[in-house]
Design an enzyme around this catalytic site. Sequence first.
Site, PDB file in Angstrom:
ATOM      1  N   SER A   1      40.623  33.952  -1.393  1.00 29.04           N
ATOM      2  CA  SER A   1      40.896  35.260  -1.568  1.00 29.04           C
ATOM      3  C   SER A   1      40.497  36.549  -0.351  1.00 29.04           C
ATOM      4  O   SER A   1      39.560  35.832   0.170  1.00 29.04           O
ATOM      5  CB  SER A   1      40.413  36.213  -2.728  1.00 29.04           C
ATOM      6  OG  SER A   1      38.508  36.168  -2.526  1.00 29.04           O
ATOM      7  N   LYS A   2      40.915  37.893  -0.331  1.00 30.89           N
ATOM      8  CA  LYS A   2      40.618  38.229   0.755  1.00 30.89           C
ATOM      9  C   LYS A   2      39.536  39.448   0.530  1.00 30.89           C
ATOM     10  O   LYS A   2      39.516  39.521   2.030  1.00 30.89           O
ATOM     11  CB  LYS A   2      42.009  39.251   0.188  1.00 30.89           C
ATOM     12  CG  LYS A   2      41.968  40.498   1.602  1.00 30.89           C
ATOM     13  CD  LYS A   2      42.645  41.420   1.386  1.00 30.89           C
ATOM     14  CE  LYS A   2      42.348  42.912   1.829  1.00 30.89           C
ATOM     15  NZ  LYS A   2      41.621  43.637   2.938  1.00 30.89           N
TER      16      LYS A   2
END
Length: 507
Positions: free
Chosen positions: A264-265
């Site tokens: 994920s970011k």
Amino acid sequence: MSAIRVRFAPSPTGPLHIGGVRTALYNYLFARRHGGTFILRIEDTDSQRYVEGAEKYITDSLKWCGIEVDEGVGVGGPHEPYRQSERRAIYLQYARQLVQSGNAYYSFDSAESLDKLRAEAEARGEVFAYDHSVRDGLDNSLKLTAEEVQARMDRGDQWVVRFKMPVGEEVVMQDLIRGEVRVNSSTLDDKVLYKSADGLPTYHLANIVDDHLMEITHVIRGEEWLPSLPLHVLLYRAFGWSDSQPQFAHLPLLLKPTGQGKLSKRDGDKMGFPVFPLRWVSPTGEISRGYREDGYFPEAFINMLALLGWNPGTEQEIFSMDELIRDFSLERVGKSGARFSPDKAKWFNAQYLHAKPDEELAAMYRPELLAKGIDIPMEKITQIIGLIKSRATFVNEFWELSSFFFEAPQEYDPKAVQKFWNGDNPGRIKELYALLEQADDFTAGALHDKVAAWIEDKGYPMGQVMNCLRLALVGASKGPDLFEIVSFIGKEQTLSRIAKALEVLAN
Ligand code: GLU
């Protein structure tokens, strides 16, 4: 077999995650490998999640990666338009067709009434699903006459079309990566296919209708869409399109560097690496870093991504796009998640950097030097690149690795000073100053021979003296060949740096 046609079908809901870029890449490689067509379709029917600038971000990213679109948004083609919001007139008739054939129905349930059912279910510790177990008791066309349905529509009631999921059927699907997948249809709910409120289809309907109309032969997409596959397969059947239904390949997830969970970011923010190909500035001004801006070469980025999920079956790791096209196959795409490694990403960039010609890297470095007011001939820059590039991973490290070619050190690494600038060494450096002052030939080879002969003659410790000289010239005990540095900066600069070190380090 008909010609291969694949599509990359992103929704413009934000910047394209590297997992999305990998999906595009695999579609592209597959198309090129088989002489097929790579189509870009923008799935923008979810107006709630539409983000300004996201579509441009997608096309810019593909361009940067060297993924060429054959047909679709920005290119055109026989199935225009390729932006689903511009195809809205197409979908309603297909939704109606499904109602007429008994595969779907109109539902008038209001958002409030469904929220209430959801809350009640939650209170019972259950999850509400609009499915076969409840649909007969809800406000839909299954229990209304055609006239009643028409009357409600005429009076302006909002409606949606829902798929009427068959009950108790074993849906058997084939996935090119996962093999056979089976799901019992009773576990699935009646998904919304079309909404009168905005006159737009949902993802499922638009996706199937467009894949059919655009004659897509293979759907290659992320694993997160596997749960939608039974519905999609049933939609093909409901439309009577099973015979021409595309083949499916669901790609494994990209995992966090720890191997636990989806990349994920947040992982990128925490561990300091980008999860997006290009820098992205959100409409609210939030900035996310990109591989391009971090200094990655697109070839290295693509090479790294290609191997996250696909393996060539050999030890080879460095692949040009042409080699990827030659070797790629869905059979060699794994089922299990591919763990992302920031270090490996850097390793790939370093490999590409080291393989690039010095002149090419010099041309990339030159603007930075000019900005610093350093205007030297290209061959000089090229020479420097040759000396430093083996230590670099990114072009943006060149200055740090080569600043001493242009300016005297401002500081001296205290650890190196403590280690080398002691005992008889400063005196030896003073002698070396005198030796260099007498030297005429300042080519690296001649200097090396001269200094080596002197050290040997005196019986001085080579390493100690050389490290002190390095300290005086570079300010640290690392860097490229010392005599190359001396030769490059010239006699005057060499002597002045030695004099300065003798003075500063004496105190
Ligand atoms: N619009 C979907 C997405 O954003 C496409 C999924 C598919 O390829 O079917 O990923």
